[in-house]
Design a protein around this motif. Structure first.
Motif, PDB file in Angstrom:
ATOM      1  N   GLY A  32      15.910 -12.088  20.928  1.00 30.46           N
ATOM      2  CA  GLY A  32      14.960 -10.997  20.921  1.00 30.46           C
ATOM      3  C   GLY A  32      16.045  -9.978  19.676  1.00 30.46           C
ATOM      4  O   GLY A  32      15.202  -9.413  19.052  1.00 30.46           O
ATOM      5  N   LYS A  37      12.040 -11.847  18.311  1.00 30.87           N
ATOM      6  CA  LYS A  37      10.868 -12.881  19.006  1.00 30.87           C
ATOM      7  C   LYS A  37      11.094 -12.401  20.584  1.00 30.87           C
ATOM      8  O   LYS A  37      12.366 -11.850  21.015  1.00 30.87           O
ATOM      9  N   ASN A  38       9.851 -12.873  21.283  1.00 33.95           N
ATOM     10  CA  ASN A  38      10.103 -12.618  22.637  1.00 33.95           C
ATOM     11  C   ASN A  38      10.390 -13.876  23.580  1.00 33.95           C
ATOM     12  O   ASN A  38       9.817 -14.830  23.460  1.00 33.95           O
ATOM     13  N   TYR A  40      10.555 -14.459  26.534  1.00 34.67           N
ATOM     14  CA  TYR A  40       9.779 -14.590  27.471  1.00 34.67           C
ATOM     15  C   TYR A  40       8.073 -15.180  27.539  1.00 34.67           C
ATOM     16  O   TYR A  40       7.326 -14.961  28.315  1.00 34.67           O
ATOM     17  N   GLU A  41       8.118 -15.633  26.015  1.00 32.20           N
ATOM     18  CA  GLU A  41       6.840 -16.100  25.880  1.00 32.20           C
ATOM     19  C   GLU A  41       6.787 -17.689  26.423  1.00 32.20           C
ATOM     20  O   GLU A  41       7.370 -18.386  26.039  1.00 32.20           O
TER      21      GLU A  41
END
Length: 118
Positions: A32, A37-38, A40-41
């Protein structure tokens, strides 16, 4: 990809060096904070490499929790892209190249010149 056991849809390399002593929360924070970026994707496998190129860690969110993967080669090293601090998405073919020890972002075949004539 990984026999699709975890329904992996894409693979993202965290290029450069990452401290592999970090656990799930530390790696998720790096995803993150450093790569924007996420973590939890669902279906995205994030791969990290440390100073020693003979081991990598992977982090994957499966919807109910994280899966932490650790791959250590007995002999040889991964050809990991070290030149950038950006995350790079790779294809399944590039993932297979990485597992063979070839840099997936800049694949190169080394030229060999024989010294002896048979």
């Amino acid at each position: 990809m990984l026999d699709n056991a975890f329904e992996i849809k894409r693979v993202v390399l965290a290029t450069g060096r990452v401290d592999l002593r970090k656990g799930v929360l530390g790696l998720a924070t790096i995803i993150g904070a450093d790569y924007d970026k996420n973590p939890y994707e669902k279906g995205t496998l994030f791969l990290f490499c440390g100073n020693r190129s003979d081991r990598i860690k992977g982090l994957l969110w499966i919807g109910t929790g994280f899966v932490l993967l650790y791959i250590r080669l007995e002999d040889g090293r991964f050809s990991w892209p070290r030149d950038s601090k950006e995350a790079a998405e790779i294809t399944e073919e590039q993932f297979n190249l990485l597992m063979l020890g070839i840099n997936p972002l800049k694949p190169k075949v080394k030229e060999v010149y024989p010294t002896a004539v048979i």
